[in-house]
Design an enzyme around this catalytic site. Sequence first.
Site, short mmCIF file in Angstrom:
data_model
loop_
_atom_site.label_atom_id
_atom_site.label_comp_id
_atom_site.label_asym_id
_atom_site.label_seq_id
_atom_site.Cartn_x
_atom_site.Cartn_y
_atom_site.Cartn_z
N CYS A 85 -4.37 -11.23 -6.22
CA CYS A 85 -4.98 -12.08 -5.19
C CYS A 85 -6.24 -11.45 -4.63
O CYS A 85 -7.04 -12.13 -3.99
CB CYS A 85 -3.98 -12.34 -4.07
N GLU A 113 0.19 -17.21 1.49
CA GLU A 113 -0.99 -16.53 0.96
C GLU A 113 -1.37 -17.25 -0.32
O GLU A 113 -0.57 -17.31 -1.26
CB GLU A 113 -0.70 -15.06 0.69
#
Length: 530
Positions: A301, A264
Amino acid sequence: MIHGNNIIGFELSAKSGNEFYVTNPATGELLDGCFLQASKDEVDLAVSKAKSAYEIYKIKSGIEKAAFLRAIADEIEAMGEILIQRACAESGLPEGRIVGERGRTTGQLRLFASLLESGHWVDATIDEALPERAPLPRPDIRKMLMPVGPVVVFTASNFPLAFSTAGGDTASALAAGNPVVVKVHPYHAGTNELVAVAIAAAAMKTGMPDGVFSSLNAIEFSVGEQLVLHPDVKSVAFTGSHRGGKSLYELAQKRKEPIPVFAEMGSVNPVMLLPEKLEAMPEQLAATMAASLNLGAGQFCTNPGVMVVMESEAVARCQYELSLEIKKLMPQVMLHANMVANYNTKTSQLFALPKLDILAESDVLGDSFKGRPAVARVTGSEFLRNPEMAEEIFGPFSLLIVCYGADEFEQVLSAFDGQLTASVMGTEVDILNYSSALHKIQEVVGRLIFNGVPTGVEVCYAMQHGGPYPSTTDSRFTSVGVDAIKRFVRPVAFQDAPDAYLPDELKDENPLKIWRRVNGELSKESVKRY
């Protein structure tokens, strides 16, 4: 209490002389503990132990593995304030945030334990033999998901508990039946050590094999490189920067046996403020967006790094209110001085672009520990000429893109590459009127949010935390929620296998009483051989 050693299975090890320390990002002061980076031999030992443990751990029952995960959660909670205070000291995050992260961490572990106890997650599938079928008989075929082998987990900098040592990657890999070797993030090595001790204690208490879990200290890339290239490692999980994740992914493809790297790598998570909603509540939307972009100093994120609007009087009011809100925000401590320096460098580079305007900055200057919240503004046409403006800036920043008309709005949305999320702030009429544009952005996101900010990821069955490249290396998978387990398994089919050889999940009598798909229908009933 912090010893600084590597934890390799059930033993402590400190064979290298490569020392490093952890600083308090709020003060710059060194914290207790001298940490020894893992040597090449220690890396080899950790993976060797993991390989041996795999042969035992993979055949542990779901009930046994569930007990292990629950024991980890219990051990983490038993550490109490020691863990909370160390995590606060290493991250600069407030106590409430760390307490919440601890709850999320233990909650994830217990959720996966419940999944293992139910047993249905293995997708047991049986197609019974049809010996009389013409022109050719069908054999008995049975399939289920099985573990892959040792998994390496790279811990994240921005979540010292929930995406770290016992976070979702480790929890899902262990749940799937794989030993885990953690590569410690140097920003929170002490927090990692405390959690690693808890995991090792839980493993011993529940009779898990030596090597089911190891934790290796590292401040240099060489440790991670050796782990990814080790021939006995079968999968990698990473949460962090695009540069770091891409490097690991490319490294793994150079192996004799390429392996998956589930990375990720960040996202700008565009937020679309649609006209009718903006007209009705410009002040509220401005306040909402300002609070979201500064949450946790913007170190998520899922931080809203871009906002997209269509020019109108309401946009002018929203801009004015957003400027006021940004000016009122207080700079917060970031995770490390390096993070602050990188944030300042990237915002300065962006602010230097000739056709970009600084809409507002906090009235309080940042410093070497704190990032100064800011919002900049650019037109849609200029963004389309220079789409790299929307590259992620890790910190309390967002870029407002103002489009002139619906066509430009749709073109801007079509210009985004892969994202973890996109958010839509709109009325039902807005959503209907701009459904074509929304379908454009839907193509490049893992999660589409309606009338909510992207910051916040629920741990549940339906969650998808992943997206097309470059937000992740594989958009088919999630790193949050129970489906995260699917990253670390592979399907195995058995054709005409004797019942005694089959795993319990596929045996005729269904001794585990789990849901199975038999001849296309869900069933808990036993099956009969022809």
